[in-house]
Enzyme design. Structure first.
Site, PDB file in Angstrom:
ATOM      1  N   GLY A 102       7.499  -2.415  -2.202  1.00 54.59           N
ATOM      2  CA  GLY A 102       7.018  -1.035  -2.216  1.00 54.59           C
ATOM      3  C   GLY A 102       7.736  -0.213  -3.264  1.00 54.59           C
ATOM      4  N   LYS A 126      -0.238  -4.535   9.177  1.00 60.55           N
ATOM      5  CA  LYS A 126       1.075  -4.154   8.641  1.00 60.55           C
ATOM      6  C   LYS A 126       1.762  -3.282   9.679  1.00 60.55           C
ATOM      7  CE  LYS A 126       3.261  -2.139   4.522  1.00 60.55           C
ATOM      8  NZ  LYS A 126       3.617  -0.758   4.884  1.00 60.55           N
ATOM      9  N   CYS A 182       2.405   3.369  10.047  1.00 56.93           N
ATOM     10  CA  CYS A 182       2.619   4.685   9.416  1.00 56.93           C
ATOM     11  C   CYS A 182       3.205   5.667  10.427  1.00 56.93           C
ATOM     12  CB  CYS A 182       1.305   5.225   8.866  1.00 56.93           C
ATOM     13  SG  CYS A 182       1.524   6.849   8.111  1.00 56.93           S
ATOM     14  N   ASN A 227       8.795  -7.065   4.440  1.00 57.51           N
ATOM     15  CA  ASN A 227       8.713  -5.830   3.644  1.00 57.51           C
ATOM     16  C   ASN A 227       9.909  -4.939   3.975  1.00 57.51           C
ATOM     17  OD1 ASN A 227       7.168  -2.718   4.099  1.00 57.51           O
ATOM     18  ND2 ASN A 227       7.439  -3.586   2.066  1.00 57.51           N
ATOM     19  N   GLY A 228      10.376  -4.223   2.956  1.00 56.47           N
ATOM     20  CA  GLY A 228      11.501  -3.302   3.129  1.00 56.47           C
ATOM     21  C   GLY A 228      12.647  -3.681   2.223  1.00 56.47           C
ATOM     22  N   ASP A 229      12.907  -2.853   1.206  1.00 60.10           N
ATOM     23  CA  ASP A 229      14.050  -3.032   0.292  1.00 60.10           C
ATOM     24  C   ASP A 229      14.016  -4.336  -0.507  1.00 60.10           C
ATOM     25  OD1 ASP A 229      14.910  -0.673   1.395  1.00 60.10           O
ATOM     26  OD2 ASP A 229      16.469  -1.573   2.649  1.00 60.10           O
ATOM     27  N   PRO A 277       0.856  -1.191   0.000  1.00 62.95           N
ATOM     28  CA  PRO A 277       0.000   0.000   0.000  1.00 62.95           C
ATOM     29  C   PRO A 277       0.891   1.240   0.000  1.00 62.95           C
ATOM     30  CG  PRO A 277       0.105  -0.950   2.214  1.00 62.95           C
ATOM     31  CD  PRO A 277       0.906  -1.848   1.312  1.00 62.95           C
ATOM     32  N   MET A 278       0.644   2.176  -0.898  1.00 59.81           N
ATOM     33  CA  MET A 278       1.445   3.408  -0.916  1.00 59.81           C
ATOM     34  C   MET A 278       0.526   4.594  -1.186  1.00 59.81           C
ATOM     35  SD  MET A 278       5.006   2.202  -2.718  1.00 59.81           S
ATOM     36  CE  MET A 278       6.048   3.479  -2.055  1.00 59.81           C
TER      37      MET A 278
END
Ligand SMILES: Cc1cc2nc3c(=O)[nH]c(=O)nc-3n(C[C@H](O)[C@H](O)[C@H](O)COP(=O)(O)O)c2cc1C
Length: 304
Positions: A216, A136, A96, A193-195, A11-12
């Protein structure tokens, strides 16, 4: 082999709208995609722009909708509305770091500091819908409070089906390399998630005990990445055609006046690193007419 349900589009906010999700779908029709986060207050109040965000989920295949908020009953009401609109699952934002969300609203990353409230929110949402509910989150609030594993147990105890773990703290924001702790003895599946940028990265996450990986920023200007991870042959033959289709979808969805300025960031991502991309961006930034922009795109990528 990597399966559809092992790679997720993140989600972005400002990015994961219907046009972008559609372009992802062109290359990977079945990967799970998640909407931009939506405030439970806006959903329940039925704000016009917000409602548009979740039209026709049923027709979009496997779409999770992400909600944020701090009031369990309102989160439950919002989840019910989204489930009725055809969402495949509900994702609750507990990561967030933006102050408007995480501090003032007591939502997003703030919930990493209040596991009791996090549990009540998850429980209320799970009871409200028949579709799966995920969470998340991040590693923790800061380096001194890396208690993500506790929050995973809270999520599991309250009925969440899985947790996506962004390998940074709230304090780190989006800076520094993501860290992915080994997953052992967790009560529910964990998505990394992340990189994550390649099939090898996804494979490394699966080897570290994760059940899947969420991508992402690596999908910006490269929405075919999901297709490539599933099947090498999936890269587009001409990026200009992808970009111009994306522009057309945005115009159809938002109307040209809104779509053109919004599309510029996507075009910057599509063109990044190519020869003359800086000049191209400057030129496009001075244009408002969609036909002119489309012509420039087709010329830049040599498909006019
Ligand atoms: C511009 C932008 C918008 C984002 N919006 C959201 C959002 O709406 N909900 C959410 O949970 N995370 C959001 N994120 C975080 C991403 O989903 C993801 O967790 C983060 O970028 C790390 O993954 P990556 O390294 O693959 O980009 C956003 C990140 C960026 C850069």
């Amino acid at each position: 082999m990597i399966l559809n349900n092992q790679i997720f589009a993140a989600p972005m906010a400002g990015i994961s709208d219907l046009p972008f999700r559609t372009v992802i779908r062109d290359f990977a029709p079945n990967v799970p995609v998640v909407t931009e986060m939506i405030s439970c207050h806006s959903i329940v109040a039925g704000h016009k722009n917000c409602l548009r965000n979740f039209e026709n989920y049923g027709a979009q295949g496997n779409v999770g909708t992400q909600i944020f908020g701090a009031v369990p009953d309102l989160m439950a009401d919002a989840a019910r509305i989204l489930a009725d609109a055809g969402a495949s699952w509900i994702d609750i934002n507990m990561g967030c770091p933006v102050p408007k969300v995480a501090t003032r609203a007591g939502a997003g990353a703030y919930l990493m500091r209040d596991h009791a409230l996090a549990g009540r929110i998850i429980g209320a949402v799970v009871r409200a819908v028949k579709i799966p509910v995920s969470v998340k989150t991040r590693l923790g609030w800061d380096d001194d409070n890396m208690d993500w594993a506790d929050l995973v147990h809270v999520a599991a105890d309250n009925g969440a089906s899985w947790v996506t773990l962004h390998g940074r703290t709230r304090a780190a924001g989006y800076a520094g390399a993501a860290v992915h702790p080994k997953i052992e003895n967790m009560p529910i599946p964990i998505i990394a998630n992340g990189d994550i940028k390649s099939r090898t990265d996804v494979e490394n996450m699966l080897a570290a005990g994760y059940s899947g990986a969420m991508i992402g920023r690596a999908m910006l200007g490269r929405p075919w990445i999901f297709g490539e991870i599933l099947d090498d042959a999936c890269a587009p033959t001409n990026i200009g055609r992808v970009a111009s289709r994306h522009l057309d979808l945005m115009i159809e969805y938002y109307g040209a006046r809104t779509a053109v300025p919004m599309f510029r960031k996507h075009l910057a991502w599509y063109s990044a690193g190519r020869p003359n991309s800086a000049e191209f961006r400057i030129k496009i930034n001075g244009m408002m007419d969609a036909d002119e922009i489309r012509n420039e795109i087709l010329q830049f990528w040599g498909c006019a």
